[in-house]
Design a protein around this motif. Structure first.
Motif, PDB file in Angstrom:
ATOM      1  N   PRO A  84     -13.685   1.421   3.343  1.00 51.59           N
ATOM      2  CA  PRO A  84     -13.004   0.580   2.354  1.00 51.59           C
ATOM      3  C   PRO A  84     -12.318   1.380   1.248  1.00 51.59           C
ATOM      4  O   PRO A  84     -11.197   1.037   0.841  1.00 51.59           O
ATOM      5  N   TRP A  85     -12.965   2.438   0.754  1.00 48.55           N
ATOM      6  CA  TRP A  85     -12.298   3.252  -0.277  1.00 48.55           C
ATOM      7  C   TRP A  85     -11.034   3.882   0.283  1.00 48.55           C
ATOM      8  O   TRP A  85      -9.983   3.869  -0.354  1.00 48.55           O
ATOM      9  N   ARG A  86     -11.129   4.457   1.476  1.00 47.42           N
ATOM     10  CA  ARG A  86      -9.989   5.160   2.054  1.00 47.42           C
ATOM     11  C   ARG A  86      -8.806   4.221   2.276  1.00 47.42           C
ATOM     12  O   ARG A  86      -7.658   4.571   1.984  1.00 47.42           O
ATOM     13  N   ALA A  87      -9.080   3.039   2.804  1.00 47.26           N
ATOM     14  CA  ALA A  87      -7.996   2.080   3.035  1.00 47.26           C
ATOM     15  C   ALA A  87      -7.394   1.606   1.723  1.00 47.26           C
ATOM     16  O   ALA A  87      -6.181   1.419   1.611  1.00 47.26           O
ATOM     17  N   SER A  88      -8.232   1.409   0.713  1.00 47.40           N
ATOM     18  CA  SER A  88      -7.737   0.973  -0.584  1.00 47.40           C
ATOM     19  C   SER A  88      -6.863   2.043  -1.221  1.00 47.40           C
ATOM     20  O   SER A  88      -5.791   1.749  -1.758  1.00 47.40           O
ATOM     21  N   PHE A  89      -7.298   3.300  -1.147  1.00 50.72           N
ATOM     22  CA  PHE A  89      -6.466   4.377  -1.685  1.00 50.72           C
ATOM     23  C   PHE A  89      -5.157   4.491  -0.931  1.00 50.72           C
ATOM     24  O   PHE A  89      -4.081   4.595  -1.521  1.00 50.72           O
ATOM     25  N   MET A  90      -5.228   4.497   0.386  1.00 46.66           N
ATOM     26  CA  MET A  90      -4.030   4.718   1.200  1.00 46.66           C
ATOM     27  C   MET A  90      -2.974   3.635   1.003  1.00 46.66           C
ATOM     28  O   MET A  90      -1.776   3.893   1.137  1.00 46.66           O
ATOM     29  N   THR A  91      -3.395   2.420   0.707  1.00 50.37           N
ATOM     30  CA  THR A  91      -2.466   1.290   0.613  1.00 50.37           C
ATOM     31  C   THR A  91      -2.214   0.813  -0.813  1.00 50.37           C
ATOM     32  O   THR A  91      -1.289   0.038  -1.041  1.00 50.37           O
ATOM     33  N   GLY A  92      -3.063   1.218  -1.765  1.00 48.12           N
ATOM     34  CA  GLY A  92      -2.962   0.686  -3.110  1.00 48.12           C
ATOM     35  C   GLY A  92      -3.361  -0.775  -3.192  1.00 48.12           C
ATOM     36  O   GLY A  92      -2.961  -1.490  -4.111  1.00 48.12           O
ATOM     37  N   GLN A  93      -4.180  -1.221  -2.243  1.00 47.69           N
ATOM     38  CA  GLN A  93      -4.580  -2.626  -2.160  1.00 47.69           C
ATOM     39  C   GLN A  93      -6.094  -2.775  -2.290  1.00 47.69           C
ATOM     40  O   GLN A  93      -6.844  -1.830  -2.096  1.00 47.69           O
ATOM     41  N   TYR A  94      -6.505  -4.010  -2.593  1.00 48.00           N
ATOM     42  CA  TYR A  94      -7.929  -4.333  -2.625  1.00 48.00           C
ATOM     43  C   TYR A  94      -8.422  -4.608  -1.195  1.00 48.00           C
ATOM     44  O   TYR A  94      -7.638  -4.992  -0.323  1.00 48.00           O
ATOM     45  N   PRO A  95      -9.720  -4.403  -0.962  1.00 49.87           N
ATOM     46  CA  PRO A  95     -10.238  -4.518   0.403  1.00 49.87           C
ATOM     47  C   PRO A  95     -10.006  -5.860   1.079  1.00 49.87           C
ATOM     48  O   PRO A  95      -9.805  -5.907   2.299  1.00 49.87           O
ATOM     49  N   LEU A  96     -10.014  -6.958   0.326  1.00 51.02           N
ATOM     50  CA  LEU A  96      -9.812  -8.253   0.958  1.00 51.02           C
ATOM     51  C   LEU A  96      -8.339  -8.536   1.235  1.00 51.02           C
ATOM     52  O   LEU A  96      -8.009  -9.521   1.889  1.00 51.02           O
ATOM     53  N   THR A  97      -7.455  -7.660   0.762  1.00 50.54           N
ATOM     54  CA  THR A  97      -6.035  -7.774   1.102  1.00 50.54           C
ATOM     55  C   THR A  97      -5.725  -7.042   2.400  1.00 50.54           C
ATOM     56  O   THR A  97      -5.082  -7.582   3.297  1.00 50.54           O
ATOM     57  N   ASN A  98      -6.195  -5.806   2.512  1.00 54.52           N
ATOM     58  CA  ASN A  98      -5.912  -5.052   3.748  1.00 54.52           C
ATOM     59  C   ASN A  98      -6.957  -5.298   4.832  1.00 54.52           C
ATOM     60  O   ASN A  98      -6.791  -4.861   5.967  1.00 54.52           O
ATOM     61  N   GLY A  99      -8.041  -6.004   4.483  1.00 48.64           N
ATOM     62  CA  GLY A  99      -9.043  -6.363   5.480  1.00 48.64           C
ATOM     63  C   GLY A  99     -10.047  -5.289   5.812  1.00 48.64           C
ATOM     64  O   GLY A  99     -10.886  -5.472   6.697  1.00 48.64           O
ATOM     65  N   ILE A 100     -10.027  -4.176   5.081  1.00 50.28           N
ATOM     66  CA  ILE A 100     -10.953  -3.090   5.382  1.00 50.28           C
ATOM     67  C   ILE A 100     -12.060  -3.094   4.330  1.00 50.28           C
ATOM     68  O   ILE A 100     -11.998  -2.416   3.308  1.00 50.28           O
ATOM     69  N   PHE A 101     -13.078  -3.902   4.607  1.00 49.09           N
ATOM     70  CA  PHE A 101     -14.226  -4.030   3.705  1.00 49.09           C
ATOM     71  C   PHE A 101     -15.513  -3.640   4.418  1.00 49.09           C
ATOM     72  O   PHE A 101     -16.608  -3.909   3.913  1.00 49.09           O
TER      73      PHE A 101
END
Length: 495
Positions: A84-101
């Motif tokens: 979840p941290w990695r996806a949030s950093f890579m996209t600048g999004q919150y986990p429930l937006t990119n779905g990686i929680f």
């Protein structure tokens, strides 16, 4: 005829000179773009650095780096666990937006990410070390998938590629290159990975680059650092945080000795990289970042590892050095900064337009003006507890905020934790429900609700999010049911 040839020659000469001037201009323009190096440790909590006040750990190179950097005292992991941290950093999004929680779930191939953005801006891009974003197909073995190569189309814009999806065997570590050929890092992988990063830097001295160097340590196993670093730490000399239960203090000292050995090994490697950057003449025009995905409880509160909402788990180190923009002296930043804010802020520093897909805040202007961030709170969430903190181990869904002073967290039943971190830095006195703090609790509740509204977070039970994204729990005992959920809430209600 001769006159015609002479005229042609003069025209050709002028054309070549003009082309040379144009290419030189382009080269100079390219060189003005700052390089970006992001050094990422795994599970290095914010408290365990010399510059942060630790009396135990030996980190001379990072301490020296801090004296030249922006030093963030309240960098908060939006979801304190790896993927979840990695996806949030890579996209600048919150986990429930990119779905990686949840760990080992795949970041969509079409995601707009840091690597793609910098590559589109003409940067050479490179990634070395742990990836943990490829995931696995529904129903596949998540841990077996960690040993497979990442397809080229799933590398999110990174071209130079020396990557393993996940490993924590740091002394028998392999990786896949750009052609998915398998190689082994010799010895303790931190050092050859750093050598690879230095090689990438030296090959790109005349061209802007974006490099991520993603180390595995100090993530457990805690006792696998090289002997020369283990010898630096003696268990009987380690000072513990007061929130380590008395019956676990011997175990805590044992674990911390190994953890600190990893930290000092990383510090040595980072020192080598900093020296190479100086020798290449790239220090001033390079944005250099050091951070971590999340922390580690390390037996504070009687537990290990992450996912929990306490400071040992959610707060991470964050240093940003960029001499050309911010000078060479230390500047301390106390307002909270959240994981989704990191990429927009780096793009702002790089003078790159920030895509509207990003939800984080660009703080580069505030930092340039030598102001604090003006940010009231950072959001912390765990939509789905899993693995070592799955439901059967007492895991719970929560949402919370970390301000400069306070921590406030809710679970599905309501307010769970409230700490005054200024008066109670080890979070030993939970103020939730106490009448004298009722107004404070209400104010923090309003801030949290505003954050949830802004991020479209309805704070639903874990199963709902798993169903929404068509995910499966990776282990038996992960999935909840109404009886189990009711029991879990009742058991944990008074924590």
């Amino acid at each position: 005829m001769r006159l015609s040839l002479l005229i042609f020659g003069l025209i050709l000469s002028f054309a070549l000179q003009a082309k040379t001037i144009t290419l030189d201009s382009l080269s100079k323009e390219q060189s003005k773009k700052p390089n970006v190096i992001f050094i990422l440790a795994d599970q290095w909590r914010a408290q365990e650095l010399g510059y942060a006040g630790s009396e135990n750990v030996i980190t001379p190179n990072l301490d020296a780096l801090a004296e030249e950097s922006l030093v963030f005292h309240n960098a908060v992991s939006v979801s304190p666990v790896c993927t979840p941290w990695r996806a949030s950093f890579m996209t600048g999004q919150y986990p429930l937006t990119n779905g990686i929680f949840y760990n080992d779930k795949p970041l969509p191939t079409e995601a707009l990410t840091a690597g793609k953005i910098y590559k589109e801006e003409g940067y050479h891009t490179g990634y070395i070390g742990k990836w943990h974003l490829n995931g696995h197909p529904r129903g596949a073995d998540s841990f077996a998938s960690r040993d497979l190569p990442v397809p080229k189309e799933r590398r999110q814009g990174f071209d130079y590629w020396k990557v393993r999806e996940v490993t924590h065997n740091y002394n028998n570590s392999f990786y896949f290159d750009e052609n998915n050929e398998k190689h082994f890092w010799e010895g303790y992988d931190v050092f050859p990975q750093t050598d690879s990063a230095i090689s990438f830097i030296n090959k790109n001295t005349d061209h802007p680059f974006f490099l991520m160097l993603s180390y595995g340590p100090p993530h457990d196993p805690y006792f696998s650092a090289p002997e020369e670093f283990k010898k630096l730490y003696h268990e009987d000399q380690i000072k513990l945080r007061p929130n380590v239960p008395e019956e676990l203090q011997d175990s805590a000292r044992h674990v911390l000795a190994g953890y600190y050995a990893h930290c000092t090994a990383l510090d040595k490697a980072i020192g080598d990289l900093l020296s190479a950057l100086d020798e290449a003449g790239l220090k001033d025009n390079t944005i250099l970042v050091f951070s971590s995905e999340h922390g580690d409880m390390l037996l504070s509160k009687g537990v290990l590892k992450k996912q929990r909402p306490w400071d040992e788990s959610i707060k991470v180190p964050l240093l940003i050095r960029y001499p050309d923009r911010y000078g060479n002296s230390r500047k301390d930043i106390y307002d909270p900064i959240n994981t989704p804010d990191l990429l927009p802020t780096l793009l702002g520093m790089s003078k790159i337009e920030i895509p509207n897909t990003m939800e984080g805040t660009n703080f580069s202007k505030q930092l340039k003006m030598e102001k604090d961030l003006g940010n009231e709170a950072a959001l912390v969430m765990l939509p789905v507890p899993f693995h070592e903190w799955k439901f059967m181990n007492g895991g719970r869904e929560y949402r919370g905020i970390r301000t400069r002073r306070y921590t406030y967290v809710k679970d599905l039943l309501g307010p769970w934790l409230l700490y005054d971190n200024e008066k109670d830095p080890y979070q030993m006195n939970n103020l939730v429900g106490k009448e004298e703090f009722r107004q404070l609790q209400e104010e923090l509740e309003q801030i949290l609700q505003a954050k949830l509204t802004k991020t479209n977070d309805a704070f639903l039970p874990a199963d709902r999010y798993m169903e929404m994204w068509n995910y499966l729990y990776d282990h038996p005992g992960g999935r909840s049911d109404s009886t189990r959920l009711e029991n879990y809430l009742q058991i944990n209600r008074n924590d």
